[in-house]
Design a protein around this motif. Structure first.
Motif, PDB file in Angstrom:
ATOM      1  N   VAL A   1       0.831  -1.196   0.000  1.00  0.00           N
ATOM      2  CA  VAL A   1       0.000   0.000   0.000  1.00  0.00           C
ATOM      3  C   VAL A   1       0.868   1.248   0.000  1.00  0.00           C
ATOM      4  O   VAL A   1       2.058   1.199   0.311  1.00  0.00           O
ATOM      5  CB  VAL A   1      -0.955   0.037   1.217  1.00  0.00           C
ATOM      6  CG1 VAL A   1      -1.916  -1.126   1.200  1.00  0.00           C
ATOM      7  CG2 VAL A   1      -0.186   0.091   2.514  1.00  0.00           C
ATOM      8  N   ILE A   2       0.238   2.354  -0.333  1.00  0.00           N
ATOM      9  CA  ILE A   2       0.845   3.665  -0.182  1.00  0.00           C
ATOM     10  C   ILE A   2      -0.103   4.492   0.674  1.00  0.00           C
ATOM     11  O   ILE A   2      -1.296   4.577   0.387  1.00  0.00           O
ATOM     12  CB  ILE A   2       1.090   4.347  -1.538  1.00  0.00           C
ATOM     13  CG1 ILE A   2       2.106   3.533  -2.330  1.00  0.00           C
ATOM     14  CG2 ILE A   2       1.548   5.790  -1.347  1.00  0.00           C
ATOM     15  CD1 ILE A   2       2.421   4.068  -3.689  1.00  0.00           C
ATOM     16  N   ILE A   3       0.427   5.054   1.733  1.00  0.00           N
ATOM     17  CA  ILE A   3      -0.340   5.918   2.629  1.00  0.00           C
ATOM     18  C   ILE A   3       0.095   7.350   2.359  1.00  0.00           C
ATOM     19  O   ILE A   3       1.284   7.650   2.330  1.00  0.00           O
ATOM     20  CB  ILE A   3      -0.089   5.553   4.102  1.00  0.00           C
ATOM     21  CG1 ILE A   3      -0.667   4.172   4.408  1.00  0.00           C
ATOM     22  CG2 ILE A   3      -0.671   6.610   5.033  1.00  0.00           C
ATOM     23  CD1 ILE A   3      -0.399   3.689   5.818  1.00  0.00           C
ATOM     24  N   VAL A   4      -0.872   8.219   2.138  1.00  0.00           N
ATOM     25  CA  VAL A   4      -0.601   9.639   1.910  1.00  0.00           C
ATOM     26  C   VAL A   4      -1.094  10.391   3.136  1.00  0.00           C
ATOM     27  O   VAL A   4      -2.253  10.266   3.527  1.00  0.00           O
ATOM     28  CB  VAL A   4      -1.321  10.144   0.641  1.00  0.00           C
ATOM     29  CG1 VAL A   4      -1.031  11.621   0.415  1.00  0.00           C
ATOM     30  CG2 VAL A   4      -0.916   9.315  -0.568  1.00  0.00           C
TER      31      VAL A   4
ATOM     32  N   GLU B   1       4.304  10.509   1.418  1.00  0.00           N
ATOM     33  CA  GLU B   1       3.803   9.194   1.046  1.00  0.00           C
ATOM     34  C   GLU B   1       4.678   8.145   1.710  1.00  0.00           C
ATOM     35  O   GLU B   1       5.900   8.261   1.705  1.00  0.00           O
ATOM     36  CB  GLU B   1       3.845   9.001  -0.470  1.00  0.00           C
ATOM     37  CG  GLU B   1       2.880   9.872  -1.219  1.00  0.00           C
ATOM     38  CD  GLU B   1       2.886   9.590  -2.713  1.00  0.00           C
ATOM     39  OE1 GLU B   1       3.765   8.844  -3.191  1.00  0.00           O
ATOM     40  OE2 GLU B   1       2.010  10.116  -3.398  1.00  0.00           O
ATOM     41  N   ILE B   2       4.035   7.135   2.275  1.00  0.00           N
ATOM     42  CA  ILE B   2       4.750   6.051   2.943  1.00  0.00           C
ATOM     43  C   ILE B   2       4.308   4.753   2.295  1.00  0.00           C
ATOM     44  O   ILE B   2       3.115   4.448   2.258  1.00  0.00           O
ATOM     45  CB  ILE B   2       4.435   6.026   4.452  1.00  0.00           C
ATOM     46  CG1 ILE B   2       4.720   7.396   5.072  1.00  0.00           C
ATOM     47  CG2 ILE B   2       5.225   4.933   5.145  1.00  0.00           C
ATOM     48  CD1 ILE B   2       4.134   7.583   6.447  1.00  0.00           C
ATOM     49  N   ALA B   3       5.265   3.993   1.767  1.00  0.00           N
ATOM     50  CA  ALA B   3       4.954   2.737   1.087  1.00  0.00           C
ATOM     51  C   ALA B   3       5.408   1.563   1.939  1.00  0.00           C
ATOM     52  O   ALA B   3       6.407   1.634   2.654  1.00  0.00           O
ATOM     53  CB  ALA B   3       5.639   2.692  -0.272  1.00  0.00           C
ATOM     54  N   GLY B   4       4.659   0.476   1.865  1.00  0.00           N
ATOM     55  CA  GLY B   4       5.019  -0.735   2.577  1.00  0.00           C
ATOM     56  C   GLY B   4       3.890  -1.737   2.544  1.00  0.00           C
ATOM     57  O   GLY B   4       2.852  -1.518   1.913  1.00  0.00           O
ATOM     58  N   THR B   5       4.094  -2.848   3.222  1.00  0.00           N
ATOM     59  CA  THR B   5       3.071  -3.877   3.331  1.00  0.00           C
ATOM     60  C   THR B   5       2.242  -3.599   4.578  1.00  0.00           C
ATOM     61  O   THR B   5       2.797  -3.429   5.664  1.00  0.00           O
ATOM     62  CB  THR B   5       3.709  -5.275   3.458  1.00  0.00           C
ATOM     63  OG1 THR B   5       4.534  -5.499   2.311  1.00  0.00           O
ATOM     64  CG2 THR B   5       2.653  -6.354   3.539  1.00  0.00           C
ATOM     65  N   LEU B   6       0.927  -3.552   4.419  1.00  0.00           N
ATOM     66  CA  LEU B   6       0.054  -3.311   5.562  1.00  0.00           C
ATOM     67  C   LEU B   6      -0.010  -4.583   6.401  1.00  0.00           C
ATOM     68  O   LEU B   6      -0.595  -5.580   5.989  1.00  0.00           O
ATOM     69  CB  LEU B   6      -1.345  -2.897   5.107  1.00  0.00           C
ATOM     70  CG  LEU B   6      -2.322  -2.555   6.226  1.00  0.00           C
ATOM     71  CD1 LEU B   6      -1.828  -1.357   7.035  1.00  0.00           C
ATOM     72  CD2 LEU B   6      -3.697  -2.290   5.673  1.00  0.00           C
ATOM     73  N   LEU B   7       0.630  -4.547   7.553  1.00  0.00           N
ATOM     74  CA  LEU B   7       0.653  -5.703   8.443  1.00  0.00           C
ATOM     75  C   LEU B   7      -0.586  -5.765   9.317  1.00  0.00           C
ATOM     76  O   LEU B   7      -1.152  -6.832   9.526  1.00  0.00           O
ATOM     77  CB  LEU B   7       1.915  -5.680   9.312  1.00  0.00           C
ATOM     78  CG  LEU B   7       3.246  -5.632   8.557  1.00  0.00           C
ATOM     79  CD1 LEU B   7       4.400  -5.484   9.536  1.00  0.00           C
ATOM     80  CD2 LEU B   7       3.410  -6.857   7.690  1.00  0.00           C
TER      81      LEU B   7
ATOM     82  N   PHE C   1      -1.907   2.302  11.747  1.00  0.00           N
ATOM     83  CA  PHE C   1      -1.525   1.404  10.663  1.00  0.00           C
ATOM     84  C   PHE C   1      -0.104   0.934  10.923  1.00  0.00           C
ATOM     85  O   PHE C   1       0.762   1.737  11.257  1.00  0.00           O
ATOM     86  CB  PHE C   1      -1.582   2.119   9.315  1.00  0.00           C
ATOM     87  CG  PHE C   1      -2.978   2.462   8.889  1.00  0.00           C
ATOM     88  CD1 PHE C   1      -3.734   1.564   8.164  1.00  0.00           C
ATOM     89  CD2 PHE C   1      -3.545   3.673   9.228  1.00  0.00           C
ATOM     90  CE1 PHE C   1      -5.029   1.873   7.772  1.00  0.00           C
ATOM     91  CE2 PHE C   1      -4.830   3.994   8.840  1.00  0.00           C
ATOM     92  CZ  PHE C   1      -5.575   3.090   8.114  1.00  0.00           C
ATOM     93  N   VAL C   2       0.139  -0.348  10.760  1.00  0.00           N
ATOM     94  CA  VAL C   2       1.464  -0.926  10.946  1.00  0.00           C
ATOM     95  C   VAL C   2       1.950  -1.370   9.567  1.00  0.00           C
ATOM     96  O   VAL C   2       1.360  -2.249   8.955  1.00  0.00           O
ATOM     97  CB  VAL C   2       1.426  -2.120  11.922  1.00  0.00           C
ATOM     98  CG1 VAL C   2       2.822  -2.679  12.121  1.00  0.00           C
ATOM     99  CG2 VAL C   2       0.800  -1.719  13.252  1.00  0.00           C
TER     100      VAL C   2
END
Length: 78
Positions: free
Chosen positions: A16-19, A31-37, A44-45
C-alpha cells in the motif's frame, strides 16, 4: 465503518501507499509505502523491509490509502 476497519478488511497483507494530510518542510504531502501488516486502534502498521522495525502511522494523519499495484502490472495490461 472507518478508514482503519476498511483498510484491515481490504488491504491487509498487500503493498500500500499511505498519503498523509500533513505537509513536510517543503510543502509536500508525505507518502509512505510498505506492506500493511495490521490496522488496529487508529494505527496502521507497515512493514517496509525485513531488516527494519515496522512503521506505525496514526490514522488521524492519513489523507488516503491505496493499494500499490506497481508499474510492472500496468505494463502487463498493455
Amino acid at each position: 465503518m472507518g478508514i482503519v476497519e476498511q483498510a484491515e478488511k481490504h488491504l491487509k497483507g498487500k503493498q500500500v501507499i499511505i498519503v498523509t494530510n500533513s505537509l513536510d518542510s517543503d510543502g509536500y504531502v508525505q507518502e509512505i509505502a510498505g506492506t500493511l501488516l495490521e490496522a488496529i486502534d487508529d494505527c496502521f502498521v507497515l512493514g517496509q523491509s525485513s531488516e527494519a522495525a515496522p512503521t506505525l502511522v496514526n490514522a488521524n494523519h492519513i489523507a488516503w490509502i491505496y493499494e500499490d499495484i506497481g508499474e510492472e502490472e500496468d505494463e502487463e495490461e498493455l
